[in-house]
Design an enzyme around this catalytic site. Structure first.
Site, PDB file in Angstrom:
ATOM      1  N   CYS A  32       0.807  -1.219   0.000  1.00 48.65           N
ATOM      2  CA  CYS A  32       0.000   0.000   0.000  1.00 48.65           C
ATOM      3  C   CYS A  32       0.842   1.272   0.000  1.00 48.65           C
ATOM      4  O   CYS A  32       0.290   2.376  -0.075  1.00 48.65           O
ATOM      5  CB  CYS A  32      -0.941  -0.014   1.193  1.00 48.65           C
ATOM      6  SG  CYS A  32      -1.860  -1.565   1.272  1.00 48.65           S
ATOM      7  N   LYS A  46      -9.205   8.104   2.883  1.00 47.20           N
ATOM      8  CA  LYS A  46      -9.676   6.719   2.694  1.00 47.20           C
ATOM      9  C   LYS A  46     -11.080   6.549   3.264  1.00 47.20           C
ATOM     10  O   LYS A  46     -11.767   5.585   2.940  1.00 47.20           O
ATOM     11  CB  LYS A  46      -8.723   5.728   3.360  1.00 47.20           C
ATOM     12  CG  LYS A  46      -7.391   5.556   2.627  1.00 47.20           C
ATOM     13  CD  LYS A  46      -6.575   4.421   3.210  1.00 47.20           C
ATOM     14  CE  LYS A  46      -5.233   4.279   2.506  1.00 47.20           C
ATOM     15  NZ  LYS A  46      -4.251   5.280   2.931  1.00 47.20           N
ATOM     16  N   HIS A  49      -2.080   8.062   6.230  1.00 48.23           N
ATOM     17  CA  HIS A  49      -2.320   6.756   5.610  1.00 48.23           C
ATOM     18  C   HIS A  49      -3.603   6.138   6.163  1.00 48.23           C
ATOM     19  O   HIS A  49      -4.347   5.482   5.429  1.00 48.23           O
ATOM     20  CB  HIS A  49      -1.135   5.823   5.874  1.00 48.23           C
ATOM     21  CG  HIS A  49      -1.349   4.425   5.397  1.00 48.23           C
ATOM     22  ND1 HIS A  49      -1.414   4.107   4.063  1.00 48.23           N
ATOM     23  CD2 HIS A  49      -1.547   3.252   6.063  1.00 48.23           C
ATOM     24  CE1 HIS A  49      -1.615   2.804   3.922  1.00 48.23           C
ATOM     25  NE2 HIS A  49      -1.715   2.265   5.126  1.00 48.23           N
ATOM     26  N   GLU A 103      -0.086   5.121  13.497  1.00 49.23           N
ATOM     27  CA  GLU A 103       0.306   6.289  12.706  1.00 49.23           C
ATOM     28  C   GLU A 103       0.203   7.573  13.534  1.00 49.23           C
ATOM     29  O   GLU A 103       1.048   8.471  13.406  1.00 49.23           O
ATOM     30  CB  GLU A 103      -0.560   6.416  11.450  1.00 49.23           C
ATOM     31  CG  GLU A 103      -0.095   7.576  10.563  1.00 49.23           C
ATOM     32  CD  GLU A 103      -0.856   7.682   9.252  1.00 49.23           C
ATOM     33  OE1 GLU A 103      -1.885   6.988   9.101  1.00 49.23           O
ATOM     34  OE2 GLU A 103      -0.423   8.462   8.388  1.00 49.23           O
ATOM     35  N   HIS A 160      -9.680   1.950   0.344  1.00 46.50           N
ATOM     36  CA  HIS A 160      -8.233   1.748   0.316  1.00 46.50           C
ATOM     37  C   HIS A 160      -7.838   1.189  -1.048  1.00 46.50           C
ATOM     38  O   HIS A 160      -8.098   0.028  -1.347  1.00 46.50           O
ATOM     39  CB  HIS A 160      -7.820   0.813   1.448  1.00 46.50           C
ATOM     40  CG  HIS A 160      -6.341   0.724   1.650  1.00 46.50           C
ATOM     41  ND1 HIS A 160      -5.423   1.310   0.806  1.00 46.50           N
ATOM     42  CD2 HIS A 160      -5.617   0.115   2.631  1.00 46.50           C
ATOM     43  CE1 HIS A 160      -4.207   1.059   1.251  1.00 46.50           C
ATOM     44  NE2 HIS A 160      -4.298   0.346   2.344  1.00 46.50           N
ATOM     45  N   PHE A 199       1.998  -3.454   3.898  1.00 48.78           N
ATOM     46  CA  PHE A 199       2.432  -4.770   4.348  1.00 48.78           C
ATOM     47  C   PHE A 199       3.936  -4.907   4.070  1.00 48.78           C
ATOM     48  O   PHE A 199       4.472  -4.240   3.184  1.00 48.78           O
ATOM     49  CB  PHE A 199       1.679  -5.873   3.588  1.00 48.78           C
ATOM     50  CG  PHE A 199       0.251  -6.071   4.021  1.00 48.78           C
ATOM     51  CD1 PHE A 199      -0.289  -5.413   5.108  1.00 48.78           C
ATOM     52  CD2 PHE A 199      -0.566  -6.959   3.329  1.00 48.78           C
ATOM     53  CE1 PHE A 199      -1.607  -5.617   5.500  1.00 48.78           C
ATOM     54  CE2 PHE A 199      -1.881  -7.178   3.700  1.00 48.78           C
ATOM     55  CZ  PHE A 199      -2.406  -6.507   4.787  1.00 48.78           C
TER      56      PHE A 199
END
Lengths: 278, 406
Positions: free
Chosen positions: B160, B332, B300, B311, B337, B394
């Site tokens: 991502c 998002k 994010h 975050e 996403h 990831f």
């Protein structure tokens, strides 16, 4: 309108190959490596072997190649590589697993789908696993994924070094030889080995005799040929032999991109050839 | 603020997109500022047994003018999204008709290319997954050839975080002359039967199936996972010196980039904010921006319980008390996403904030559970010049992009 820059006016992306490690493993050997309690030698990693439990076989081979390069380098201290990036260029990661996963989905529906598909078989997965195993905090990135993945990996690694994003790059290339052709159980229809090459790349330095890896734009396209673990490794082997017999500058193409216009070369350390990286 | 260095500054001069919130910039901007959700019930396949049955989907991807519609409709959706978005971006920048005269690079963020191609084929009764001879040409090769692009190109993925990495490589190619113009971004069409199932079984997705538009709720106390999205988003980069001479529309400067890895877990973000903070600090340093000079943060934040909190800790570590004055949002909440394309669509959200002088909101933010100055529910009027956009992925991949108005 800007005047297009001709390829010859632009310094090629280039880096110095500090060391390399090549592995060629059959599937039983990959299975054995996966079970090792120590994927990398001390003091490199305290990771449990379960880190690789669900990984693709190419990823396991990639870790074995990293182990090999560390051994070839005399097991250097990890602190020397602080901030190094990881670029992993795999080819068709997860194919054998996807055969089973897709057919299982057709039978069992969504509950039969493994949650490991994206974490372990998408393009980023090999670089992420290597980053975990190496324990470093430099960036990690998957490159390519298809037949010409090797060139994508080289381009990415050299771009990172050129921009100064990282002080060095672990570049890992993996592929099956011959390409893995699974049957409907995911097993290979013919004998195949997984090849993995780990390269330690650093910015080019004047006066250093290490060979260079570089990407050159050709005025005329050549017949496209994939860059693989074997083509680079064989080139390095030939270079070692050549050093004993030939003096002066040399270069050797080890593959191209899919268009045949961007050539990946091994070259001597003449700074005039590569223009020097950042 | 530091003056732009004309020798090294790289500008965004064109954008192209196929997203759940529109297929052109004006529509995307309008939807973002109006706080519209792109999430809906998935209807393209049966989702009866799925834990999550919602997504932010792209229903029909327009055929770009250069492609034959009768052929386009049969292409893989990844390829459709890439073709439309890349051609749109080049047309928007003014380079499309002159692309043969220059070297147009392409850096394609794409994470699950083969999985998605094999799945579509297999579920239709094909055998591509067991026949490597059918995989000799990648999406990158096919798109580059179809659009007649002749510069360097590559596919990459940091999951991502991929698009931000694409911006960095494209910027470097422009700076050093490896490409005259570079198209960068991401493309992912993961809302497939197996794609939705694997993310669902990973327990990454929201299960608020009865209320799709309220399912993605970053930083909200009742968040329960992200809403899977899809789409393609690309930007044209070129040297500021060239863009000035062309007197073209400029969206923003790509001012800074930073990246790091957690080295913690394949999927779970590190509870230690230090590694990710390194990426943000590196991006600020690269952009020659001090924390107090940042006007806005596009987080994010995907709407997962662990990730959003992690975050927030990263941002606090980097910005300290300064963070209390920096409006932060997660778009998002509206777009879902977009995975490898997430960084690219969020770059456009940052551009929206600059151009429209209003920060897109985090919708569904009823009860924040983090200590941030969040833009909740409605767009916030504000003059925005310097924006930080985080993308984490990831594999412990962390990235940060700094964009600056021009």
């Amino acid at each position: 309108m800007i005047p297009p820059q001709t390829p010859t006016t632009i310094a090629p992306l280039a880096a110095e190959i500090e060391a390399s490690g090549l592995i060629r493993l059959a599937r039983p050997e990959i299975a054995a490596f996966r079970r090792r309690p120590d994927p990398l030698p001390e003091p490199w990693s305290a990771r449990r072997p379960s880190t690789l439990r669900n990984s693709d076989e190419q990823t396991v081979a990639a870790v074995a190649a990293v182990r090999q390069i560390l051994e070839n380098m005399g097991n250097p201290d990890p602190s020397r590589f602080e901030g190094w990036g990881v670029v992993a260029a795999s080819r068709f990661l997860g194919r054998s697993n996807l055969v089973l996963a897709l057919d299982r989905f057709k039978v069992e529906g969504p509950w039969g789908v493994s949650p490991h598909l994206i974490p372990h078989f998408a393009l980023h997965a090999q670089a992420g696993a290597l980053s975990l195993i190496l324990g470093g905090h430099g960036p990690n990135l998957g490159a390519g994924g298809g037949l010409f993945a090797g060139t994508d990996g080289v381009l990415t690694a050299l771009s990172w070094l050129d921009s100064g994003l990282v002080p060095g790059v672990w570049l890992i290339l993996t592929n099956w030889d011959p390409e893995y052709r699974p049957d409907l159980d995911g097993e290979p229809r013919e004998s195949t080995h997984c090849e993995a090459l780990a390269l330690a790349l650093a910015p080019s330095r004047e006066g250093n005799g290490s060979p260079r890896l570089r990407v050159v734009e050709s005025d005329e396209p050549v017949v496209p040929s994939p860059v693989t673990a074997a083509t680079i490794s064989a080139g390095l082997e030939r270079r070692r032999g050549r050093d004993q017999t030939v003096a002066g500058n040399w270069s050797e193409m080890v593959g191209t991109d899919a268009t045949g216009r961007f050539l990946v070369e091994l070259a001597s350390a003449d700074p005039g050839l590569d223009g020097g990286a950042a | 603020m530091t003056a732009i260095d004309p020798r090294r500054s790289v500008w965004i001069t064109g954008v192209g997109l196929a997203t759940p919130l529109g297929h052109d910039m004006a529509t995307l901007e309008r939807n973002l500022l109006e706080g519209r959700s792109g999430a809906m019930a998935v209807t393209s396949f049966s989702t009866i047994d799925y834990p999550s049955r919602i997504a932010a989907v792209v229903e029909t991807i327009p055929c770009p003018p250069s492609q034959a519609p009768e052929r386009f409709v049969h292409l893989p959706r990844i390829e459709q999204a890439a073709l439309w978005s890349i051609e749109s971006a080049l047309r928007d920048s003014g380079w499309w008709d002159r692309r043969h005269d220059i070297r147009v690079g392409l850096v394609l963020g794409l994470g699950a290319e083969w999985m998605e191609l094999w799945e579509v084929d297999r579920l239709a009764g094909g055998d591509r997954v067991v026949d490597p001879s059918r995989d000799e040409r990648s999406t990158l090769d096919r798109v580059r050839e179809a659009l007649e692009l002749n510069g360097p190109s590559l596919t990459l993925s940091a999951a991502c975080a991929a698009s931000n990495f694409a911006f960095e490589i494209g910027r470097n190619w422009i700076r050093r002359g490896t490409a005259d113009v570079c198209v960068v971004g991401g493309c992912e069409m993961a809302v497939t039967p197996v794609g939705l199932a694997t993310f669902g079984n990973l327990r990454a997705l929201s299960r608020r199936n009865d209320d799709p538009a309220r399912a993605s709720r970053p930083f909200d106390k009742r968040r329960d996972g992200f809403v899977l999205g899809e789409g393609g988003v690309f930007c044209v980069l070129e040297a500021s010196s060239v863009a000035r001479r062309r007197a073209v529309n400029v969206y923003a400067e790509v001012a800074g980039f930073g990246a790091s890895s957690d080295a913690h877990h394949h999927v779970i973000p590190s509870p230690d904010p230090a590694p990710a903070s390194r990426a943000v600090r590196q991006a600020l340093f690269d952009a020659r921006v001090e924390p107090h000079e940042v006007d806005h943060i596009n987080a994010h934040a995907t709407s997962t319980p662990v990730g959003d909190a992690a975050e927030a800790a990263v941002l606090r570590l980097v910005f300290g008390e300064t963070l209390d004055a920096i409006p932060t949002t997660s778009t998002k909440s509206m777009t879902g996403h977009l995975l490898t394309a997430a960084g690219a669509i969020e770059a456009l959200a940052c551009v929206t904030a600059m151009r429209r002088r209003a920060i897109p909101p985090t919708i569904n933010l009823d009860e924040p559970d983090v200590d941030l100055l969040l833009v909740a529910h409605e767009a916030q009027p504000r003059r925005v010049s310097t924006v930080v956009s985080n993308s984490f992925g990831f594999g412990g991949a962390n990235s940060c992009l700094v964009l600056r108005s021009v």
